[in-house]
Write a protein that holds these residues in place. Structure first.
Motif, mmCIF file in Angstrom:
data_model
loop_
_atom_site.group_PDB
_atom_site.id
_atom_site.type_symbol
_atom_site.label_atom_id
_atom_site.label_comp_id
_atom_site.label_asym_id
_atom_site.label_seq_id
_atom_site.Cartn_x
_atom_site.Cartn_y
_atom_site.Cartn_z
ATOM 1 N N ALA A 118 0.831 -1.207 0.000
ATOM 2 C CA ALA A 118 0.000 0.000 0.000
ATOM 3 C C ALA A 118 0.863 1.253 0.000
ATOM 4 N N GLU A 119 1.917 1.248 0.797
ATOM 5 C CA GLU A 119 2.742 2.455 0.918
ATOM 6 C C GLU A 119 3.609 2.688 -0.316
ATOM 7 N N VAL A 120 4.092 1.629 -0.960
ATOM 8 C CA VAL A 120 4.954 1.837 -2.136
ATOM 9 C C VAL A 120 4.125 2.106 -3.394
ATOM 10 N N GLN A 121 2.874 1.683 -3.400
ATOM 11 C CA GLN A 121 2.026 1.927 -4.560
ATOM 12 C C GLN A 121 1.274 3.254 -4.471
ATOM 13 N N LEU A 122 0.753 3.562 -3.287
ATOM 14 C CA LEU A 122 -0.116 4.732 -3.151
ATOM 15 C C LEU A 122 0.304 5.700 -2.049
ATOM 16 N N GLY A 123 1.250 5.301 -1.187
ATOM 17 C CA GLY A 123 1.511 6.072 0.014
ATOM 18 C C GLY A 123 2.840 6.784 0.067
ATOM 19 N N VAL A 124 3.423 6.822 1.248
ATOM 20 C CA VAL A 124 4.590 7.653 1.524
ATOM 21 C C VAL A 124 5.841 7.170 0.785
ATOM 22 N N ALA A 125 5.880 5.900 0.364
ATOM 23 C CA ALA A 125 7.079 5.338 -0.271
ATOM 24 C C ALA A 125 6.941 5.201 -1.781
ATOM 25 N N ARG A 126 5.973 5.858 -2.373
ATOM 26 C CA ARG A 126 5.710 5.648 -3.810
ATOM 27 C C ARG A 126 6.815 6.178 -4.716
ATOM 28 N N GLU A 127 7.717 6.997 -4.222
ATOM 29 C CA GLU A 127 8.831 7.498 -5.031
ATOM 30 C C GLU A 127 10.122 6.720 -4.779
ATOM 31 N N SER A 148 12.537 -2.166 -6.558
ATOM 32 C CA SER A 148 11.133 -2.040 -6.975
ATOM 33 C C SER A 148 10.380 -3.358 -7.005
ATOM 34 N N GLU A 149 10.814 -4.319 -6.188
ATOM 35 C CA GLU A 149 10.113 -5.592 -6.073
ATOM 36 C C GLU A 149 10.053 -6.030 -4.611
ATOM 37 N N LEU A 150 8.980 -6.722 -4.269
ATOM 38 C CA LEU A 150 8.898 -7.300 -2.934
ATOM 39 C C LEU A 150 9.895 -8.444 -2.810
ATOM 40 N N LEU A 151 10.678 -8.420 -1.736
ATOM 41 C CA LEU A 151 11.657 -9.472 -1.470
ATOM 42 C C LEU A 151 11.018 -10.462 -0.503
ATOM 43 N N ARG A 152 10.644 -11.638 -1.017
ATOM 44 C CA ARG A 152 9.871 -12.587 -0.232
ATOM 45 C C ARG A 152 10.712 -13.690 0.393
ATOM 46 N N GLY A 153 11.879 -13.974 -0.153
ATOM 47 C CA GLY A 153 12.704 -15.058 0.353
ATOM 48 C C GLY A 153 12.369 -16.382 -0.306
ATOM 49 N N ALA A 154 13.200 -17.382 -0.062
ATOM 50 C CA ALA A 154 13.065 -18.683 -0.726
ATOM 51 C C ALA A 154 11.744 -19.365 -0.410
ATOM 52 N N SER A 155 11.240 -19.207 0.810
ATOM 53 C CA SER A 155 9.995 -19.864 1.217
ATOM 54 C C SER A 155 8.832 -18.893 1.341
ATOM 55 N N GLY A 156 9.089 -17.619 1.024
ATOM 56 C CA GLY A 156 8.036 -16.620 1.158
ATOM 57 C C GLY A 156 7.898 -16.061 2.554
ATOM 58 N N PHE A 157 8.864 -16.332 3.436
ATOM 59 C CA PHE A 157 8.748 -15.937 4.835
ATOM 60 C C PHE A 157 9.637 -14.744 5.213
ATOM 61 N N ALA A 158 10.250 -14.090 4.241
ATOM 62 C CA ALA A 158 11.156 -12.976 4.563
ATOM 63 C C ALA A 158 10.415 -11.870 5.314
#
Length: 323
Positions: A118-127, A148-158
């Motif tokens: 939410a914050e990187v798409q529409l909020g304080v971190a969008r820039e 510019s990508e979500l870092l999820r980790g090998a199992s998605g638990f990052a």
């Protein structure tokens, strides 16, 4: 007039509350509907359905998809493997259960990841292209957004930063370990810090003049008094800020982000929280002159971010499937 088209529902299931919001086709959203969260998966499902009905009645639009942010470990099939603050979620097929009830596409995501989106798409971190978001609630969760990508980790638990050890052999944590960061710097830790300082005689009564000296001090009570600039409550906040800044310094030293976003209900304190955290962070980072003075900021959407981000992720996932 509401825009035409279906709404995307977003939910944030935390250890204390369930919040829901309706995201409209133009990416505007209505007010959040909140209900207490009980540690019972049947009651949680009931609350989700009830909130969904309330939002649909208010918006008068069909539901196109549902996104749910949950505190805990979520696998790619939408099963909640564990949740530190919700024991009912043990290998629980949340996606399947909600999809059967609402008969729409459902996406399950970690709550901190949802809030960050939410914050990187529409909020304080969008820039920004490199962001750490730390969500302070019953526990502490985080999400990492790099290149510019979500870092999820090998199992998605990052992002389970709340369980990094801050104090060896420290306070016991619901996760089964001791000394975890969230036992010292989560929103719920504020009251615990106040109790400890009071029992040690390091602060006076935290009652705002009320005769409650023998009652446990809640985080909510401390926050109320901070907003009134109560001297004793401000001392509690200083200690809390030191603990919070310690973990933030560790994360910044490892990941070197452009921005650190603080989310969760405690951020309603605004500058009362931000100023001492920045001050404590500065003391802990000798190289602070090399970093932006505004490195640490508050989330634009506050405790609504998780629900908004979950709705955004569900909408984007649905659009991707249709291509």
């Amino acid at each position: 007039m509401n825009p035409k088209g279906p709404i995307s529902l977003g939910f944030d299931i935390g250890g204390t509350n369930i919040r829901g919001v309706g995201l409209r086709p133009d990416l505007s959203f209505g007010g959040v509907i909140s209900q207490p969260c009980e540690d019972d998966h049947e009651k949680i499902i009931e609350s989700l359905i009830d909130i969904a009905d309330q939002i649909q009645q208010r918006e008068k639009l069909e539901i196109g998809c549902v996104g749910i942010g949950v505190a805990g470990f979520i696998d790619r099939s939408g099963v909640v493997r564990t949740s530190p603050n919700l024991s009912t979620f043990k290998n629980f097929p949340l996606l399947e259960k909600v999809r059967c009830e609402l008969d729409v596409p459902v996406l399950i995501e970690n709550d901190a990841t949802s809030a960050t989106w939410a914050e990187v798409q529409l909020g304080v971190a969008r820039e920004s292209e490199n962001v750490i978001m730390v969500c302070l609630g019953t526990g502490i969760g985080a999400a990492l957004y790099f290149n510019s990508e979500l870092l999820r980790g090998a199992s998605g638990f990052a992002g389970e930063v709340g369980h990094m050890t801050i104090v060896p052999d420290g306070l016991p944590c619901p996760c089964g370990r001791s000394g975890c960061w969230e036992r010292y710097a989560s929103g719920s830790a504020l009251g615990d810090i106040a109790e400890k300082l009071r029992s040690d005689g390091r602060i006076g009564p935290l009652n705002g003049g009320e005769s409650e000296a023998d009652r446990p001090v809640s985080s909510e009570r401390v926050a109320q008094l901070v907003l009134k600039n109560d001297e004793e409550a401000m001392k509690v906040l200083e200690h809390f800020s030191d603990w919070l800044a310690m973990g933030l310094a560790n994360l910044v030293n490892i990941l070197d982000p452009q921005l650190v976003v603080l989310g969760g209900g405690i951020t309603q304190l605004g500058d009362h929280l931000l100023d001492p955290v920045r001050k404590s962070f500065g003391r802990l980072t000798p190289e602070r002159s090399l970093r932006s003075q505004d490195l640490i900021v508050l989330a634009e959407f506050g405790n609504k971010a998780g629900a908004i981000g979950a709705a955004l992720l569900a909408k984007q996932n649905l659009l991707a499937q249709k291509r």
